[in-house]
Scaffold this motif. Structure first.
Motif, short mmCIF file in Angstrom:
data_model
loop_
_atom_site.label_atom_id
_atom_site.label_comp_id
_atom_site.label_asym_id
_atom_site.label_seq_id
_atom_site.Cartn_x
_atom_site.Cartn_y
_atom_site.Cartn_z
N THR A 1 -14.08 0.58 2.43
CA THR A 1 -14.28 0.02 3.76
C THR A 1 -14.22 -1.50 3.73
O THR A 1 -14.91 -2.13 2.92
CB THR A 1 -15.64 0.44 4.33
OG1 THR A 1 -15.71 1.86 4.29
CG2 THR A 1 -15.80 -0.04 5.76
N GLU B 1 -9.65 7.14 -2.92
CA GLU B 1 -10.91 6.61 -2.40
C GLU B 1 -10.59 5.42 -1.52
O GLU B 1 -9.88 4.50 -1.94
CB GLU B 1 -11.81 6.19 -3.57
CG GLU B 1 -13.11 5.57 -3.12
CD GLU B 1 -14.09 5.37 -4.28
OE1 GLU B 1 -14.15 6.24 -5.17
OE2 GLU B 1 -14.79 4.34 -4.28
N ARG B 2 -11.07 5.43 -0.29
CA ARG B 2 -10.78 4.33 0.64
C ARG B 2 -11.97 3.40 0.73
O ARG B 2 -13.09 3.83 1.00
CB ARG B 2 -10.46 4.89 2.03
CG ARG B 2 -9.11 5.52 2.10
CD ARG B 2 -8.86 6.28 3.39
NE ARG B 2 -7.88 7.33 3.11
CZ ARG B 2 -6.60 7.09 2.90
NH1 ARG B 2 -6.15 5.85 2.96
NH2 ARG B 2 -5.78 8.07 2.62
N THR C 1 0.82 -1.21 0.00
CA THR C 1 0.00 0.00 0.00
C THR C 1 0.86 1.26 0.00
O THR C 1 0.34 2.36 0.14
CB THR C 1 -0.93 0.01 1.23
OG1 THR C 1 -0.16 -0.31 2.38
CG2 THR C 1 -2.03 -1.02 1.07
N VAL D 1 -7.86 2.53 -2.49
CA VAL D 1 -7.08 1.72 -1.55
C VAL D 1 -7.98 1.17 -0.46
O VAL D 1 -9.06 1.69 -0.22
CB VAL D 1 -5.96 2.56 -0.89
CG1 VAL D 1 -5.03 3.16 -1.94
CG2 VAL D 1 -6.55 3.66 -0.03
N ASP E 1 -9.25 0.68 3.21
CA ASP E 1 -9.22 1.59 4.36
C ASP E 1 -8.74 0.82 5.59
O ASP E 1 -9.53 0.25 6.33
CB ASP E 1 -10.62 2.17 4.58
CG ASP E 1 -10.59 3.31 5.59
OD1 ASP E 1 -9.62 3.36 6.38
OD2 ASP E 1 -11.52 4.13 5.58
N ASP E 2 -7.44 0.84 5.78
CA ASP E 2 -6.85 0.09 6.89
C ASP E 2 -7.33 0.60 8.25
O ASP E 2 -7.55 -0.19 9.16
CB ASP E 2 -5.32 0.19 6.83
CG ASP E 2 -4.72 -1.02 6.15
OD1 ASP E 2 -5.47 -1.74 5.47
OD2 ASP E 2 -3.51 -1.25 6.31
#
Lengths: 338, 338
Positions: A325, A322-323, A131, A159, A161-162
DNA sequence: TACGATCAGGAAATCGGATTCCTAGTTTCC
DNA sequence: GGAAACTAGGAATCCGATTTCCTGATCGTA
């Protein structure tokens, strides 16, 4: 493999007794033609097994109906699902996927980029192994970065969303009454290790729960997971355990951890709840007990990247990160047999 | 993303002060041109960043310089390396790879085949999830089947040589003095389970070694590997063990087996040597002890398929099944710590 | 009945290179 | 010095489908 059987539009035209342009209009539902003519052409095309040459179509359409899937990685555990998700979503848009794996070699990557540009792909999806943000590529068509975001905030990236994933885990552990949590990361310098730790720390603090000890970093192996357990427990056994939960930064670590805990006679989850990350099923399901973990939904991520790319191709580019979920997957390593 | 920057051959021609045909000849080293002219054209092309449109080139060359990688599977553990190996080898031939995953859905597969034909790919490599023979596809271009062979013996297929792999293992075990071997397979109806067993039986017999018990079949899980160990040992412990070696049909099984043996206090490899199959490193290396196993060299297999396909495209088609000899990977599960 | 509007379908241009065919110059050789 | 043989480079054709024009026929209406 019936060679030489390439049927051209003129063949269809001849059989149907019309001109090539009429065939094109009939098959593409354009122009104004009598329905009977369309039907006749369709039948002729059907009979000859006519499949229009996409190359020629591309040339005049000035679109290739093809997108490049550029994987920095050799399509490993993380980028593969992303690539598959993307490929899958592209099919829906009648787009084909050109696979290009760079294997961490900048020369190869450059070569692939040139090839994609030469093929006039309508757009490119770039994926990476980690990432970590990466240098953007410079090409005259839309690009969407998936998993590994572009270092240029004006590019479009998707990506996992850690932070959200970690929040799900903390919420879950807190809900189960766990109060003293330790953290075991993978490689110290990687975003995945760090972001997950920071979120964990923040979330625990916000709930008044205890983060036991300092974060432990090693590599991403099961072996390190086992060793880390020894470090966390510090030789304690029985009821004197310093923690009632261990959050591992990956399923592999967690699986190693579970193995070690079992060897030490520590019951999971009765004495210590364990969580992983990734929901890599060959790890998370094979672990004893099976792991509560976070599914980053990488396929969906690839799919989303494809959607953004298609939108960009159609003239509506996105920008920024854009993350996506992730999803909590609760299993026996926190829930027990019930 | 500098849009609108598409440079055509006429732009280069204008800058170099020559005709488009001269540009084509200069850049492709054809025709007869003064060297000074070629240089001038090259420089102009360079300066404008001219990348010839592969679509147009394909149209007149009547070749797409593209091959399809059709994966029945969603590019899983087995077909993925094959696909990567193929893609890798294709790059060398200046060919691009169109990825098409069918996900076991005949409708999707048909759709992909049509798309590949429409794109006039120069050839197709078909891969599957298992080594079961599969129905061939009917297309007007060369096809090579990799991993899963075509059921038509006239087609060209490349598969791992399971029998050879098993022979390597038996040779290895025999060389280490093991004499009483048991076999644990995966799913009973699958070729991988059966062929490996048959070869094992034949090879052991040829060497006068004992095949202990009947072959055990279950699924491909670690869990089954563990359970199978109990069945093999039949409650025996200590020096009364019925076997001194267990051949598992996969690394996953073997890993489960090792775990169970350790739990039972049976020493690997001192008491019982263990072998796996696949060299799936996340299993074979993480196992305790690490597994002696067989690497099917799937990447090489994909590479070989690409080579055969390229040969076929160039007019020298192969036919029949080519078996690729695998590689023995000896590790601690048979060798011990030394 | 006649004239404009509409319609069906064909001819030709286009997409962007590759390639074949020509045509002026330039050499070569007798 | 003149004919034959090369050379360098341009003009035209082609690849196969789409798309824009355009024409002849049909239709509607005054």
């Amino acid at each position: 493999m019936d060679r030489g059987a390439v049927v051209r539009i003129t063949d269809v035209a001849a059989l149907a007794g019309v001109s090539p342009s009429t065939v094109s209009k009939a098959l593409n539902d354009t122009g104004s033609l009598r329905e009977s003519t369309r039907a006749r052409v369709r039948e002729a095309a059907e009979r000859l097994g006519f499949v229009p040459d996409a190359t020629a179509r591309s040339l005049s359409a000035r679109r290739s109906f093809t997108v490049g899937l550029l994987s920095t990685d050799s399509a490993g555990r993380f980028s593969l699902p992303v690539v598959l998700g993307a490929e899958n979503a592209l099919v829906g848009g009648e787009l084909s996927a050109l696979l290009a794996t760079a294997r961490h070699d900048p020369v190869r990557e450059q070569h692939h980029v040139r090839a994609l540009v030469a093929r006039r792909v309508d757009g490119i999806i770039v994926t990476g192994r980690t990432t970590e943000p990466r240098e953007p590529i410079r090409v005259p068509m839309p690009v969407v970065y998936a998993f590994a975001p572009s270092s240029d905030p004006d590019d479009a990236s998707v990506v996992p969303d850690d932070a959200a994933g970690m929040r799900l885990l903390v919420e879950h552990l807190a809900g189960l009454g766990r109060r003293r949590i330790a953290y075991v990361g993978g490689r110290a310098e990687q975003a995945a290790s760090l972001v997950r730790y920071e979120t964990l720390a923040t979330e625990l603090a916000a709930r008044g729960l205890e983060l036991v000890g300092t974060p432990l970093y090693g590599d991403w192996s099961e072996q390190w997971g086992r060793r880390a357990v020894d470090l966390v427990l510090g030789g304690a056994v029985g009821s004197g355990l310093p923690v009632d939960g261990i959050v591992f930064a990956s399923d592999q670590l967690a699986r190693g951890g579970c193995d070690r805990l079992r060897e030490l006679g520590v019951r999971v989850p009765v004495d210590v709840a364990v969580t992983g990350y990734d929901d890599w099923e060959v790890m998370s399901l094979a672990s004893r007990p099976p792991l509560t973990t976070v599914d980053m939904q990488l396929e969906r991520l690839g799919q989303r990247a494809a959607e953004l790319l298609i939108a960009a191709i159609e003239g509506e580019p996105a920008r920024g990160v854009e993350r996506l979920t992730p999803r909590l997957v609760a299993r026996a390593s926190t829930l027990g047999d019930g």
